[in-house]
Design an enzyme around this catalytic site. Structure first.
Site, PDB file in Angstrom:
ATOM      1  N   GLU A  33       0.787  -1.236   0.000  1.00  0.00           N
ATOM      2  CA  GLU A  33       0.000   0.000   0.000  1.00  0.00           C
ATOM      3  C   GLU A  33       0.821   1.289   0.000  1.00  0.00           C
ATOM      4  OE1 GLU A  33      -2.980  -0.013   3.048  1.00  0.00           O
ATOM      5  OE2 GLU A  33      -3.799  -1.937   2.427  1.00  0.00           O
TER       6      GLU A  33
ATOM      7  N   GLU B  57      -5.223  -8.749   1.162  1.00  0.00           N
ATOM      8  CA  GLU B  57      -5.818  -8.419   2.463  1.00  0.00           C
ATOM      9  C   GLU B  57      -7.296  -8.186   2.283  1.00  0.00           C
ATOM     10  OE1 GLU B  57      -4.336  -5.056   4.694  1.00  0.00           O
ATOM     11  OE2 GLU B  57      -2.257  -5.687   4.423  1.00  0.00           O
TER      12      GLU B  57
HETATM   13  C1  FCB Z   1      -4.491  -2.131   5.679  1.00  0.00           C
HETATM   14  C2  FCB Z   1      -3.081  -2.344   6.186  1.00  0.00           C
HETATM   15  C3  FCB Z   1      -2.978  -3.373   7.291  1.00  0.00           C
HETATM   16  C4  FCB Z   1      -4.124  -3.270   8.278  1.00  0.00           C
HETATM   17  C5  FCB Z   1      -5.450  -3.204   7.554  1.00  0.00           C
HETATM   18  C6  FCB Z   1      -6.650  -3.136   8.471  1.00  0.00           C
HETATM   19  O1  FCB Z   1      -4.583  -0.914   5.031  1.00  0.00           O
HETATM   20  O2  FCB Z   1      -2.239  -2.758   5.125  1.00  0.00           O
HETATM   21  O3  FCB Z   1      -1.734  -3.215   7.903  1.00  0.00           O
HETATM   22  O4  FCB Z   1      -3.931  -2.225   9.132  1.00  0.00           O
HETATM   23  O5  FCB Z   1      -5.467  -2.125   6.674  1.00  0.00           O
END
Ligand code: FCB
Length: 447
Positions: free
Chosen positions: A164, A347
């Site tokens: 990110e 994620e």
């Molecule tokens: C993302 C992050 C991760 C975590 C989630 C909830 O943006 O990459 O580290 O904090 O959100």
């Protein structure tokens, strides 16, 4: 659509700063997050990642949990200052050995290690030399990346260059709520570009080191939805989309910046940079949680403001709207942009307001199961629509340090008691284990 093929990769994700603790042990250097959390008032409840889940000392126990879950892959990040305390030069042997052992422990349990080289914890020494606003940091990153891969690359196949970059740019350098806590448009522009440049330089360097690696990078992608069907709101949505999504997708895949933001980058781009950035990728990672509603707001920086979700939609404890169809839309939109590059959802997950004083509620996490079922189903739908999504990683294995929100927001499949460091499997852990074992989304369970 609820059943996935045998070679679909199921995984869980974590990141170094959020779980490791041991912030000043065994020769580790300070990171920008170490510095940031120790400043008053930055983090909810004054929390820090000093101890976190104490994973640095409990990594084998945590690998056992991953093995019990039965997933194919575990994505973790290497802490740059644990590996290379000053951000350049000398490697810290104890830090290197920690990740070396972690990789071996995963492999011994039949789990593929997915190594992310940067999940936000820049060495503080490099911040003091200008951080991501300084072009030199991109060069230092390529050296560090080569150092890690030189040691782990004989056993690791999947490497993520960044987690990110857009969050680092916007939250860390524009809004100032993440480390290094900067709020400055010029720093934001320079940081965005240098993170993109570092991705390209890193890719080129790692390719020259090894042809066996599967190299990818990860962007946080949230579709932007205009609140009203007006020209102003559509324009606001397009601008926010360019700032959040486009600034990192377009340079990588199209070798240019979005039209709406491109002008800002003119002064920082050097000849050849866009070619350096748009390197081929073996895979692309999407971190996705929600979509964002926006309305025109001439007073705000990008002429757009986020609008809170309406009262009748479900939100998570983060205030994020539960909008599973947005993941489908995101994946379909990406297919057009990425061409043949396979996609992994690296994620996805949720924190909910489970009653903190009732341990039972914390582990009977039916809302999380419902959220995950609905989102995984959208991944299946995207595959059925022809999108080449090859894997899905839950955020997160463990409850952990949720950045400026501290420990109050729990995303784990495993509950962590931060007093005792006791790990307790939540109902969602069992649910995910059943999914992975059968490759089929389990029916909702009553717990
Ligand atoms: C993302 C992050 C991760 C975590 C989630 C909830 O943006 O990459 O580290 O904090 O959100």
């Amino acid at each position: 659509m609820d059943t996935f093929p045998a070679d679909f990769v199921w995984g869980v994700s974590t990141s170094a700063y959020q779980i490791e603790g041991a912030w000043a042990e065994d020769g580790k250097g300070e990171s920008i997050w170490d510095a940031f959390v120790h400043e008053n008032g930055r983090i909810a409840n004054g929390d820090t990642g000093d101890v976190a889940c104490d994973h640095y000392h409990r990594s084998l126990e945590d690998c056992d949990l991953v093995a019990e879950l039965g997933v194919d892959a575990y994505r973790f990040s290497v802490s740059w200052p644990r590996w290379m305390p000053a951000g350049r030069g000398r490697v810290n042997r104890a830090g290197r050995d920690f990740y070396d052992r972690l990789v071996d422990a995963l492999l011994a349990r039949g789990i593929a290690p997915w190594v992310c080289l940067y999940h936000w914890d820049l060495p503080q020494a490099l911040q003091e030399a200008g951080g991501w606003a300084a072009r030199d940091t991109a060069e230092r990153y390529a050296d560090y990346a080569a150092s890690v891969v030189g040691v782990l690359g004989d056993r690791v196949r999947h490497v993520a260059l960044f987690n990110e970059p857009n969050t680092t740019a916007v939250l860390g350098h524009l809004l100032g709520i993440h480390a290094p806590g900067v709020s400055d448009l010029n720093a934001f522009v320079r940081t965005s570009h240098h993170l993109n440049l570092a991705t390209g330089l890193g890719l080129a360097r790692l390719r020259s080191e090894s042809s066996a690696l599967e190299l990818g990078t990860i962007v946080n992608l949230q579709p932007v939805v205009p609140e009203r069907d007006t020209d102003e709101d559509r324009q606001a949505a397009a601008t926010l989309d360019a700032f959040w999504n486009g600034n990192h997708l377009d340079p990588l895949f199209e070798g240019r910046y979005p039209e709406l933001t491109g002008g800002m980058f003119e002064s920082v781009i050097r000849d050849g940079d866009l070619d350096r950035i748009s390197q081929p990728l073996d895979w692309f990672g999407v971190n996705h949680y929600t979509h964002n509603r926006v309305a025109a707001d001439p007073a705000s920086l990008y002429g757009a403001s986020l609008v809170p979700p309406p009262d009748d939609v479900q939100t998570t404890a983060m205030g994020w709207e539960v909008a599973p169809h947005a993941l489908f839309d995101q994946l379909v939109a990406l297919r057009a942009r990425l061409g043949a590059v396979p996609i992994f959802v690296t994620e996805n997950g949720a924190a909910f307001r489970e009653a903190v004083d009732d341990h039972g509620d914390l582990v009977r996490d039916t809302k999380r199961i419902d959220y995950l079922s609905r989102y995984v189903r959208e991944v299946g739908r995207a595959r059925a629509a022809g999108v080449d999504v090859r894997g899905y990683f839950v955020w997160s294995l463990l409850d952990n340090f949720e950045w400026h929100e501290g420990y109050g927001k729990r995303f784990g499949l495993v509950h962590v008691d931060y007093e005792t460091q006791e790990r307790t499997r939540k109902a969602s852990f069992e649910w995910y284990r059943a999914l992975v074992a059968t490759r089929t989304i389990p029916d909702p369970v009553e717990t």
